[in-house]
Scaffold this motif. Structure first.
Motif, PDB file in Angstrom:
ATOM      1  N   LYS A 122     -11.047 -62.232   2.983  1.00 59.77           N
ATOM      2  CA  LYS A 122     -10.095 -62.369   1.823  1.00 59.77           C
ATOM      3  C   LYS A 122     -10.902 -63.235   0.647  1.00 59.77           C
ATOM      4  O   LYS A 122     -10.734 -63.050  -0.541  1.00 59.77           O
ATOM      5  N   ARG A 123     -12.030 -63.790   0.999  1.00 60.82           N
ATOM      6  CA  ARG A 123     -12.574 -64.286  -0.144  1.00 60.82           C
ATOM      7  C   ARG A 123     -13.985 -63.799  -0.854  1.00 60.82           C
ATOM      8  O   ARG A 123     -14.585 -64.408  -1.496  1.00 60.82           O
ATOM      9  N   THR A 124     -14.234 -62.501  -0.206  1.00 59.14           N
ATOM     10  CA  THR A 124     -15.188 -61.658  -0.884  1.00 59.14           C
ATOM     11  C   THR A 124     -14.531 -60.617  -1.454  1.00 59.14           C
ATOM     12  O   THR A 124     -13.734 -59.949  -1.027  1.00 59.14           O
ATOM     13  N   ASP A 125     -14.980 -60.433  -2.826  1.00 60.23           N
ATOM     14  CA  ASP A 125     -14.745 -59.506  -3.534  1.00 60.23           C
ATOM     15  C   ASP A 125     -15.312 -58.215  -3.303  1.00 60.23           C
ATOM     16  O   ASP A 125     -16.807 -58.202  -3.371  1.00 60.23           O
ATOM     17  N   PHE A 126     -14.804 -57.126  -3.026  1.00 65.39           N
ATOM     18  CA  PHE A 126     -15.565 -55.843  -2.911  1.00 65.39           C
ATOM     19  C   PHE A 126     -15.371 -54.931  -3.523  1.00 65.39           C
ATOM     20  O   PHE A 126     -14.112 -54.513  -4.094  1.00 65.39           O
ATOM     21  N   ARG A 127     -16.325 -54.126  -4.277  1.00 59.51           N
ATOM     22  CA  ARG A 127     -16.283 -53.053  -5.236  1.00 59.51           C
ATOM     23  C   ARG A 127     -17.163 -51.843  -4.815  1.00 59.51           C
ATOM     24  O   ARG A 127     -18.084 -52.301  -4.163  1.00 59.51           O
ATOM     25  N   THR A 128     -17.055 -50.955  -5.378  1.00 59.78           N
ATOM     26  CA  THR A 128     -17.829 -49.803  -5.076  1.00 59.78           C
ATOM     27  C   THR A 128     -18.121 -49.328  -6.584  1.00 59.78           C
ATOM     28  O   THR A 128     -17.244 -49.104  -7.373  1.00 59.78           O
ATOM     29  N   ILE A 129     -19.200 -48.360  -6.439  1.00 62.57           N
ATOM     30  CA  ILE A 129     -19.710 -47.646  -7.552  1.00 62.57           C
ATOM     31  C   ILE A 129     -20.393 -46.264  -7.048  1.00 62.57           C
ATOM     32  O   ILE A 129     -20.953 -46.368  -6.026  1.00 62.57           O
ATOM     33  N   ALA A 130     -20.576 -45.441  -8.118  1.00 60.99           N
ATOM     34  CA  ALA A 130     -21.243 -44.144  -7.509  1.00 60.99           C
ATOM     35  C   ALA A 130     -22.530 -44.445  -7.513  1.00 60.99           C
ATOM     36  O   ALA A 130     -23.147 -45.354  -7.840  1.00 60.99           O
ATOM     37  N   PHE A 131     -23.415 -43.654  -6.598  1.00 62.71           N
ATOM     38  CA  PHE A 131     -24.840 -43.695  -6.392  1.00 62.71           C
ATOM     39  C   PHE A 131     -25.476 -43.315  -7.499  1.00 62.71           C
ATOM     40  O   PHE A 131     -26.068 -42.099  -7.293  1.00 62.71           O
ATOM     41  N   SER A 132     -25.403 -44.065  -8.387  1.00 59.57           N
ATOM     42  CA  SER A 132     -26.222 -43.588  -9.918  1.00 59.57           C
ATOM     43  C   SER A 132     -26.832 -44.571 -10.674  1.00 59.57           C
ATOM     44  O   SER A 132     -26.243 -45.536 -11.053  1.00 59.57           O
ATOM     45  N   PRO A 133     -28.251 -44.496 -10.648  1.00 64.44           N
ATOM     46  CA  PRO A 133     -28.921 -45.511 -11.487  1.00 64.44           C
ATOM     47  C   PRO A 133     -28.116 -45.853 -12.727  1.00 64.44           C
ATOM     48  O   PRO A 133     -28.283 -46.988 -13.342  1.00 64.44           O
ATOM     49  N   ASP A 134     -27.443 -44.989 -13.260  1.00 63.72           N
ATOM     50  CA  ASP A 134     -26.895 -45.132 -14.723  1.00 63.72           C
ATOM     51  C   ASP A 134     -25.829 -46.172 -14.557  1.00 63.72           C
ATOM     52  O   ASP A 134     -25.367 -46.881 -15.376  1.00 63.72           O
ATOM     53  N   LEU A 135     -25.107 -46.030 -13.302  1.00 58.32           N
ATOM     54  CA  LEU A 135     -24.040 -47.231 -13.319  1.00 58.32           C
ATOM     55  C   LEU A 135     -24.370 -48.424 -12.689  1.00 58.32           C
ATOM     56  O   LEU A 135     -23.514 -49.212 -12.239  1.00 58.32           O
ATOM     57  N   TRP A 136     -25.738 -48.719 -12.332  1.00 59.83           N
ATOM     58  CA  TRP A 136     -25.988 -49.839 -11.678  1.00 59.83           C
ATOM     59  C   TRP A 136     -26.438 -51.132 -12.651  1.00 59.83           C
ATOM     60  O   TRP A 136     -26.799 -52.058 -11.977  1.00 59.83           O
ATOM     61  N   LYS A 137     -26.541 -50.880 -13.835  1.00 53.01           N
ATOM     62  CA  LYS A 137     -26.962 -51.803 -14.992  1.00 53.01           C
ATOM     63  C   LYS A 137     -26.058 -52.994 -14.571  1.00 53.01           C
ATOM     64  O   LYS A 137     -26.549 -54.241 -14.404  1.00 53.01           O
ATOM     65  N   ALA A 138     -24.773 -53.112 -14.798  1.00 57.74           N
ATOM     66  CA  ALA A 138     -23.860 -54.321 -14.770  1.00 57.74           C
ATOM     67  C   ALA A 138     -23.935 -54.951 -13.269  1.00 57.74           C
ATOM     68  O   ALA A 138     -23.965 -56.083 -13.040  1.00 57.74           O
ATOM     69  N   PRO A 139     -23.875 -54.036 -12.200  1.00 57.48           N
ATOM     70  CA  PRO A 139     -23.958 -54.912 -10.995  1.00 57.48           C
ATOM     71  C   PRO A 139     -25.342 -55.350 -10.665  1.00 57.48           C
ATOM     72  O   PRO A 139     -25.501 -56.353 -10.111  1.00 57.48           O
ATOM     73  N   LEU A 140     -26.590 -54.843 -11.192  1.00 59.73           N
ATOM     74  CA  LEU A 140     -27.745 -55.243 -11.159  1.00 59.73           C
ATOM     75  C   LEU A 140     -27.808 -56.924 -11.722  1.00 59.73           C
ATOM     76  O   LEU A 140     -28.410 -57.666 -11.390  1.00 59.73           O
ATOM     77  N   GLY A 197     -34.560 -42.316 -11.359  1.00 64.78           N
ATOM     78  CA  GLY A 197     -33.984 -43.009 -12.390  1.00 64.78           C
ATOM     79  C   GLY A 197     -33.593 -44.665 -12.339  1.00 64.78           C
ATOM     80  O   GLY A 197     -33.349 -45.096 -13.326  1.00 64.78           O
ATOM     81  N   LEU A 198     -34.000 -45.200 -11.247  1.00 68.83           N
ATOM     82  CA  LEU A 198     -33.672 -46.620 -11.070  1.00 68.83           C
ATOM     83  C   LEU A 198     -34.539 -47.524 -11.786  1.00 68.83           C
ATOM     84  O   LEU A 198     -35.511 -47.272 -11.646  1.00 68.83           O
ATOM     85  N   SER A 199     -33.949 -48.537 -12.628  1.00 67.56           N
ATOM     86  CA  SER A 199     -34.637 -49.424 -13.275  1.00 67.56           C
ATOM     87  C   SER A 199     -34.184 -50.832 -13.039  1.00 67.56           C
ATOM     88  O   SER A 199     -32.871 -51.069 -12.866  1.00 67.56           O
ATOM     89  N   LEU A 200     -34.976 -51.737 -12.767  1.00 62.49           N
ATOM     90  CA  LEU A 200     -34.664 -53.134 -12.410  1.00 62.49           C
ATOM     91  C   LEU A 200     -34.686 -53.874 -13.651  1.00 62.49           C
ATOM     92  O   LEU A 200     -34.562 -55.139 -13.348  1.00 62.49           O
ATOM     93  N   LYS A 201     -34.810 -53.472 -14.656  1.00 65.79           N
ATOM     94  CA  LYS A 201     -34.844 -54.163 -15.980  1.00 65.79           C
ATOM     95  C   LYS A 201     -33.545 -54.824 -16.086  1.00 65.79           C
ATOM     96  O   LYS A 201     -33.829 -56.001 -16.629  1.00 65.79           O
ATOM     97  N   ALA A 202     -32.338 -54.673 -15.768  1.00 70.06           N
ATOM     98  CA  ALA A 202     -30.999 -55.335 -15.690  1.00 70.06           C
ATOM     99  C   ALA A 202     -31.102 -56.460 -14.740  1.00 70.06           C
ATOM    100  O   ALA A 202     -30.394 -57.366 -14.912  1.00 70.06           O
ATOM    101  N   ALA A 203     -31.822 -56.662 -13.754  1.00 70.10           N
ATOM    102  CA  ALA A 203     -31.690 -57.560 -12.768  1.00 70.10           C
ATOM    103  C   ALA A 203     -32.220 -59.171 -13.341  1.00 70.10           C
ATOM    104  O   ALA A 203     -33.192 -58.999 -13.974  1.00 70.10           O
TER     105      ALA A 203
END
Length: 180
Positions: A84-102, A123-129
């Motif tokens: 209950k203390r962990t927030d779980f979210r899901t996103i599509a397996f798409s590097p375009d959508l990984w920027k905010a979670p990164l 297409g995965l970029s780690l620039k947002a990390a």
């Protein structure tokens, strides 16, 4: 279950992957999950073990990305009921959508088979990390996957899959033999 122990006429199943992963994170790079955020790539058996272990260790948020969105949603729902203390979210397996979670992740974990045989996430970029993020890959052959190489080029701390392999094997050995 990755380890079965015979006790009399009964079989008892265990999963040593999660404990092995946490031990490797702590010993290999000093990572402490409590209060942190993670992006987990994949939603199979290895992801299940890692997500369980990370949530058990007090991770604040876990974002799960998987090619099959329904598998990611099921994994998140299964554990959201328990942790209950962990927030779980899901996103599509798409590097375009990984920027905010990164951008919000303290830990990025590849639990998928991407990386074996030198494959990479197109297409995965780690620039947002963020600069303090750890990039971890459960793939241990090759030791340095394209994901880990990209992380290293960005100056991020990396964590290979060898430690988890070692520690989960040691835990299984202890269950089978009673010896450390």
């Amino acid at each position: 279950v990755n380890t079965v122990v015979v006790s009399g006429k009964k079989l008892k199943g265990y999963n040593t992957d999660g404990a092995g992963y946490l031990q490797s994170l702590a010993e290999d790079i000093g990572f402490k999950p409590r209060g942190k955020n993670a992006l987990v790539l994949g939603a199979g058996g290895a992801a299940r073990a890692v997500v369980f272990a990370l949530a058990s260790a007090g991770l604040k948020e876990i974002v799960i990305a998987n090619r099959t969105a329904s598998r990611a949603r099921k994994l998140a729902a299964d554990f959201a009921r328990i942790f209950k203390r962990t927030d779980f979210r899901t996103i599509a397996f798409s590097p375009d959508l990984w920027k905010a979670p990164l951008a919000g992740a303290d830990l990025v974990v590849n639990t998928s088979s991407v990386g074996m045989n030198g494959t990479s996430f197109p297409g995965l970029s780690l620039k947002a990390a963020k600069k303090s993020a750890v990039v971890s890959d459960l793939v241990y052959r090759p030791r340095f996957t394209p994901l880990l190489k990209a992380a290293k080029r960005r100056g991020l701390k990396i964590h290979t899959g060898e430690g988890m392999l070692l520690h989960q094997g040691a835990a299984a050995f202890r269950l089978w033999t009673g010896k450390r």
